[in-house]
Scaffold this motif. Structure first.
Motif, PDB file in Angstrom:
ATOM      1  N   GLU A 150      17.876 117.293  60.372  1.00 42.44           N
ATOM      2  CA  GLU A 150      18.514 117.549  61.671  1.00 42.44           C
ATOM      3  C   GLU A 150      19.435 116.401  62.077  1.00 42.44           C
ATOM      4  O   GLU A 150      20.572 116.615  62.489  1.00 42.44           O
ATOM      5  CB  GLU A 150      17.442 117.771  62.744  1.00 42.44           C
ATOM      6  CG  GLU A 150      16.665 119.056  62.599  1.00 42.44           C
ATOM      7  CD  GLU A 150      17.471 120.285  63.012  1.00 42.44           C
ATOM      8  OE1 GLU A 150      18.606 120.141  63.479  1.00 42.44           O
ATOM      9  OE2 GLU A 150      16.948 121.403  62.842  1.00 42.44           O
ATOM     10  N   TRP A 161      24.557 117.284  64.775  1.00 44.15           N
ATOM     11  CA  TRP A 161      24.245 116.007  65.411  1.00 44.15           C
ATOM     12  C   TRP A 161      25.080 114.864  64.858  1.00 44.15           C
ATOM     13  O   TRP A 161      25.271 113.855  65.540  1.00 44.15           O
ATOM     14  CB  TRP A 161      22.750 115.717  65.314  1.00 44.15           C
ATOM     15  CG  TRP A 161      22.027 116.555  66.319  1.00 44.15           C
ATOM     16  CD1 TRP A 161      21.387 117.736  66.098  1.00 44.15           C
ATOM     17  CD2 TRP A 161      21.951 116.311  67.731  1.00 44.15           C
ATOM     18  NE1 TRP A 161      20.898 118.239  67.275  1.00 44.15           N
ATOM     19  CE2 TRP A 161      21.228 117.392  68.300  1.00 44.15           C
ATOM     20  CE3 TRP A 161      22.416 115.302  68.567  1.00 44.15           C
ATOM     21  CZ2 TRP A 161      20.960 117.476  69.671  1.00 44.15           C
ATOM     22  CZ3 TRP A 161      22.149 115.368  69.933  1.00 44.15           C
ATOM     23  CH2 TRP A 161      21.430 116.449  70.472  1.00 44.15           C
ATOM     24  N   ARG A 177      13.458 122.999  68.870  1.00 41.85           N
ATOM     25  CA  ARG A 177      13.714 123.758  67.649  1.00 41.85           C
ATOM     26  C   ARG A 177      12.549 123.685  66.659  1.00 41.85           C
ATOM     27  O   ARG A 177      12.396 124.568  65.815  1.00 41.85           O
ATOM     28  CB  ARG A 177      14.986 123.239  66.984  1.00 41.85           C
ATOM     29  CG  ARG A 177      16.256 123.590  67.758  1.00 41.85           C
ATOM     30  CD  ARG A 177      17.451 122.798  67.246  1.00 41.85           C
ATOM     31  NE  ARG A 177      17.675 122.987  65.825  1.00 41.85           N
ATOM     32  CZ  ARG A 177      18.364 124.008  65.300  1.00 41.85           C
ATOM     33  NH1 ARG A 177      18.867 124.932  66.095  1.00 41.85           N
ATOM     34  NH2 ARG A 177      18.539 124.104  63.997  1.00 41.85           N
ATOM     35  N   THR A 200      12.350 117.336  57.735  1.00 41.55           N
ATOM     36  CA  THR A 200      12.927 118.156  58.803  1.00 41.55           C
ATOM     37  C   THR A 200      13.674 117.280  59.799  1.00 41.55           C
ATOM     38  O   THR A 200      14.783 117.616  60.245  1.00 41.55           O
ATOM     39  CB  THR A 200      11.823 118.949  59.521  1.00 41.55           C
ATOM     40  OG1 THR A 200      11.189 119.818  58.584  1.00 41.55           O
ATOM     41  CG2 THR A 200      12.397 119.781  60.660  1.00 41.55           C
ATOM     42  N   PHE A 229      15.411 118.574  69.173  1.00 36.46           N
ATOM     43  CA  PHE A 229      14.569 118.635  67.980  1.00 36.46           C
ATOM     44  C   PHE A 229      13.216 119.261  68.285  1.00 36.46           C
ATOM     45  O   PHE A 229      12.732 120.129  67.543  1.00 36.46           O
ATOM     46  CB  PHE A 229      14.386 117.233  67.398  1.00 36.46           C
ATOM     47  CG  PHE A 229      13.501 117.185  66.186  1.00 36.46           C
ATOM     48  CD1 PHE A 229      13.998 117.520  64.933  1.00 36.46           C
ATOM     49  CD2 PHE A 229      12.164 116.821  66.288  1.00 36.46           C
ATOM     50  CE1 PHE A 229      13.182 117.492  63.809  1.00 36.46           C
ATOM     51  CE2 PHE A 229      11.340 116.790  65.177  1.00 36.46           C
ATOM     52  CZ  PHE A 229      11.859 117.125  63.934  1.00 36.46           C
TER      53      PHE A 229
END
Length: 422
Positions: free
Chosen positions: A328, A334, A61, A324, A58
Motif C-alpha cells: 500500500e 500513496w 481497507r 500488505t 490503510f
C-alpha cells in the motif's frame, strides 16, 4: 548508511500508537482478531499529517491488520536495526536508507521479496533505489521514495548577469554561464571541495565509477581515464567560486553561505531553498531550480539517488500482513500523495508527473528518474564512507598536489576498504 546530507525539510513525525493493539509476536493466526504489525519509519521521512491519513485509509481497507508505527532516529539506527534483525523480536517493516539494504540482506536478516517484484511494478522502479535493494539477483528492499541534488540558483543574480537558466542544458553551457556569473560581480557557484556525491555524478557522466567489480573482489576506480575526466570538470566548476577546498557542503552549511552572500548557485536538494530563505527572508521568491546538466542537451547529468527502501525482517512472524503494508505505502496511489506532500521523487519513473507543479521536485525528478545512480553495490561500501578517502582525494586534487599519485592512493584505499576481511 544514513542518506548523507539530504536534509529534506518536513514536519516532525509523531508515533501513532493505536489503542487496543496487541503485541506483534506470534503468527498471523490471532484467533479471528486483527494482526498487529510494528513498523519503524524514520524521523522526518513523512509528516504527521501524511502518516495519519495513510493509516486511516490503510486500516479502513485492511481491518484485519493494525499498524503500530514507531518513529526512529537516524543517529545509531544501523546498530539498532542490526540488533533487531538478529533477535526474535524485530519489527515487521523497517524503513532503511537504500544503500543499507545490501548489508542487512547479506546477513540473512531481510526477507527475499523477489516473487513480489512484478506485482509491485518493479519494472518501473527508479534505478537508484531498486539496484541497492537487490543482492545477487534477489530483491530485498522495496523502493519507498527518493531525492537527489539539483542546481539551486538566484534568479536575480542570473538576470543581472544576463544568464537564462532555461537555456542551460549541457555541462559546457553550465560552465560558460557560471563563468559569466563569476565575472559579473557575484560568486559564480559555491561548490565545496569535498562534495564527493557531486563528483560521483560527473564520473558517471564520463562512463566511470568510484569502484568496479574485479572477479570476486572490488577495485577502486578513481585513477581511470573516465574518473579523471569527471575530476577535471569538477575542478573547472569549483574554481568559479570561493568554496573551501578542504571541507564538504555541511562545514559550513552551504545553504547558510548562500543566504549570507552573493552566491549565484549551489548544488543541493531543493529543500535547501527553504533553509536559505529562513536565514534570509529577502530571498523569498528569488530562488529557482534546474537539473544538473549532462554532457549532451538531451540527457540530464547523472546524480546520486538518496532515499529509502522498505524491508521486511526475516524473523517477522507476520510476513503477509507486513507485505500488505509495504504494498500500500509503495503503491501508485500513496506514492503520488507522498511525492506531493513531501516534495519527494516517487519510486517509479511512471509517476514523476505527480510533482510537475513543484519546481524543485520536478527538477529532481528530471534527473533522478533518468540518470539516478547509487554508490557501488556492495555491503562493504559503508567501510569506504567511514574512512572516506574520496574527500581527501578531492582536496589534494584541488590544491595542486601530484594528481597521478593521489588518484592511485585514493583507488588503493577504496580497494582495501572494500576487500577487508576477504
Amino acid at each position: 548508511m544514513r542518506r548523507p546530507h539530504l536534509r529534506l525539510p518536513a514536519a516532525a513525525l509523531c508515533a501513532l500508537v493505536l489503542a487496543g493493539c496487541s503485541s506483534s509476536s506470534g503468527s498471523d493466526d490471532t484467533g479471528g482478531g486483527p494482526v498487529t504489525i510494528d513498523v519503524w519509519l524514520m524521523r522526518d521521512s513523512v509528516s504527521a499529517e501524511f502518516q495519519a491519513d495513510f493509516l486511516e485509509d490503510f486500516h479502513a481497507r485492511h481491518p484485519d491488520v493494525r499498524a503500530n508505527v514507531q518513529v526512529q532516529e537516524w543517529d545509531g539506527i544501523g546498530e539498532k536495526v542490526t540488533a533487531a534483525l538478529a533477535s526474535n523480536d524485530a519489527p515487521d517493516v523497517i524503513e532503511v536508507g537504500s544503500t543499507q539494504v545490501a548489508q542487512y540482506a547479506s546477513s540473512g536478516g531481510a526477507l527475499d521479496l523477489s516473487d513480489k517484484t512484478a506485482e509491485l511494478g518493479g519494472k518501473d522502479w527508479l534505478k537508484g533505489l531498486a539496484e541497492p535493494g537487490s543482492v545477487d539477483g534477489k530483491q530485498y528492499g522495496i523502493p519507498y521514495y527518493a531525492a537527489n541534488r539539483v542546481v539551486v540558483y538566484r534568479k536575480d543574480l542570473f538576470a543581472r548577469a544576463g544568464v537564462d537558466a532555461a537555456r542551460i542544458k549541457t555541462r559546457d553551457q553550465w560552465l560558460a554561464a557560471t563563468r559569466k556569473l563569476d565575472q559579473g560581480g557575484s560568486q559564480g557557484i559555491y561548490l565545496p571541495g569535498q562534495n564527493w556525491y557531486t563528483l560521483a555524478g560527473f564520473v558517471w557522466d564520463e562512463g566511470g565509477d568510484l569502484a568496479v567489480k574485479d572477479g570476486e573482489k572490488w577495485k577502486g576506480a578513481l585513477d581511470t581515464p573516465e574518473a579523471l575526466r569527471g575530476m577535471d570538470f569538477y575542478r573547472q566548476l569549483q574554481a568559479l567560486g570561493k568554496g573551501p577546498k578542504d571541507s564538504d557542503e555541511a562545514q559550513p552549511p552551504q545553504a547558510e553561505v548562500m543566504a549570507k552572500g552573493d552566491v549565484a548557485q549551489i548544488i543541493a536538494v531543493p529543500g535547501g531553498a527553504k533553509v536559505i530563505t529562513e536565514h534570509n527572508p529577502r530571498l523569498a521568491g528569488k530562488l529557482g531550480f534546474f537539473p544538473i546538466p549532462g554532457k549532451s542537451a538531451g540527457t540530464p547529468g547523472a546524480v546520486f539517488t538518496g532515499g529509502s527502501d522498505l524491508i521486511i525482517p526475516a524473523v517477522s512472524q507476520h510476513h503477509e500482513a507486513a507485505y500488505t503494508f509495504v504494498k500500500e505505502l509503495t503503491g501508485d496511489t500513496w506514492q503520488r500523495k507522498l511525492a506531493t506532500a513531501m516534495s519527494y521523487v516517487p519510486n517509479k519513473t511512471t509517476l514523476t508527473d505527480a510533482v510537475a507543479g513543484d519546481p524543485g521536485a520536478a527538477a529532481m525528478a528530471a534527473g533522478g528518474a533518468r540518470t539516478g545512480r547509487a554508490t557501488p553495490h556492495t555491503p562493504q561500501w559503508a567501510a569506504v564512507e567511514a574512512e572516506n578517502p574520496i574527500k581527501d582525494y578531492l582536496t589534494a586534487a584541488l590544491t595542486g598536489a601530484d594528481q597521478k599519485s593521489d588518484d592511485a592512493k585514493a583507488s588503493e584505499a577504496i580497494t582495501r576498504a572494500l576487500n577487508a576481511g576477504r
